[in-house]
Design a protein around this motif. Structure first.
Motif, short mmCIF file in Angstrom:
data_model
loop_
_atom_site.label_atom_id
_atom_site.label_comp_id
_atom_site.label_asym_id
_atom_site.label_seq_id
_atom_site.Cartn_x
_atom_site.Cartn_y
_atom_site.Cartn_z
N LEU A 174 0.83 -1.20 0.00
CA LEU A 174 0.00 0.00 0.00
C LEU A 174 0.86 1.25 0.00
N PHE A 175 0.36 2.30 -0.64
CA PHE A 175 1.11 3.55 -0.65
C PHE A 175 1.23 4.09 0.76
N ARG B 41 -8.69 9.46 -4.52
CA ARG B 41 -7.59 8.50 -4.55
C ARG B 41 -6.37 9.03 -3.81
N LYS B 42 -6.14 10.35 -3.89
CA LYS B 42 -5.02 10.94 -3.17
C LYS B 42 -5.23 10.89 -1.66
N LYS B 43 -6.45 11.18 -1.25
CA LYS B 43 -6.76 11.16 0.18
C LYS B 43 -6.88 9.74 0.70
N GLY B 44 -7.36 8.84 -0.14
CA GLY B 44 -7.63 7.48 0.28
C GLY B 44 -9.02 7.36 0.88
N GLU C 70 -9.20 -2.34 -2.06
CA GLU C 70 -8.72 -2.77 -3.37
C GLU C 70 -7.19 -2.86 -3.40
N GLN C 71 -6.51 -1.89 -2.79
CA GLN C 71 -5.05 -1.93 -2.78
C GLN C 71 -4.54 -3.11 -1.94
N LEU D 187 -7.76 -5.03 5.60
CA LEU D 187 -8.96 -5.66 5.06
C LEU D 187 -9.96 -5.97 6.17
N ILE D 188 -9.46 -6.53 7.27
CA ILE D 188 -10.33 -6.93 8.39
C ILE D 188 -11.14 -5.74 8.88
#
Length: 259
Positions: free
Chosen positions: A2-3, A90-93, A100-101, A124-125
């Motif tokens: 992840l970024f 997408r920049k903020k998340g 997805e990432q 994910l959890i």
């Protein structure tokens, strides 16, 4: 991976479902993992179950190392209740971004360091649960920042931020069971219904959650006094969303780790 170096904007404090809700989601998911997926996942979690880490993302968001995940606990939808996929988001998340990432990263989990697998599992959890919480779905054009007067048979009306009511008060007011007991009561659907719930992608799941949770704007309006009538409508929605989140989390984890 992840970024980790994202330029994020500040977001309001958000803690969907509280401990009871998140752990119940994880418990339902754990009950529906295949034996092989469960064994592999617990190996990467240091022998712990997924329930153990259900609240991890809420706790570690307050550390310098994971402050960049602050915005990942909510997810935007447009007027048709579809995921808002634009450059700014997408920049903020957001929760879908994180899911997805993380899922894409874990497709190659055998080739990754154990620590990378573990942190993406923890994401994910938690974030599958977050995107099913009514207050964590950001509806375009909807006011979601207001107070209500919340009461139950034990407490006099008290002013609450509506977000807090959905995150905590409904659950703590109506359900005093253990996580295992609550999961026992909810996880009773036949396989064909579970298959219908888990069909599609996380974006499809979000659309379903957003449509189902639209009712929140009808049953809890700004400055409204919310009592037992509200709880009678809100609790079935909360339980339905928790159950769906549990089944969908299990489906995602089985797809990744039972291969």
């Amino acid at each position: 991976m992840l970024f980790a170096l994202l330029v994020l904007m500040p977001a309001p404090e958000a803690s969907a479902w509280g401990r009871e809700g998140h752990e119940t989601i994880a418990k339902i998911a754990e009950r529906n993992l295949t034996k092989r997926a469960k064994k592999r996942i617990e190996r990467y979690l240091g022998g712990h179950s997924i329930v153990y880490y259900a609240k991890w993302a809420d706790e570690y968001r307050h550390t310098p190392e994971y402050k960049f995940t602050t915005n990942w606990h909510v997810v935007p939808v447009d007027s048709s209740c579809r995921y808002t996929d634009n450059l700014l988001d997408r920049k903020k998340g957001n929760a879908i971004f994180a899911i997805e990432q993380s899922a894409e990263t874990l497709r190659n989990y055998r080739e990754l360091p154990d620590s990378t697998v573990a942190v993406n599992l923890k994401f994910l959890i938690h974030f599958v649960g977050d995107m099913h919480c009514p207050a964590h779905i950001k509806y375009a054009g909807r006011n979601m920042k207001y107070d209500v007067l919340f009461e139950d048979k034990y407490h006099k009306p008290h002013k609450y931020y509506i977000h807090h009511v959905w995150d905590n008060e409904i659950i703590t007011t109506t359900r005093i069971w253990s996580v295992s007991e609550w999961a026992d009561e909810l996880d009773r659907l036949p396989d064909r219904e579970i298959d219908a719930i888990t069909a599609g992608t996380p974006r499809d799941w979000l659309h379903d959650a957003a449509v189902c949770c639209l009712v929140q704007f009808d049953i809890a309006r700004p400055d409204q006094r919310l009592g037992q009538d509200f709880l009678n409508e809100a609790l079935p929605l909360v339980e339905s969303q928790i159950l769906k989140a549990g089944y969908r989390l299990a489906d995602l984890l089985n797809d990744l780790f039972d291969r």
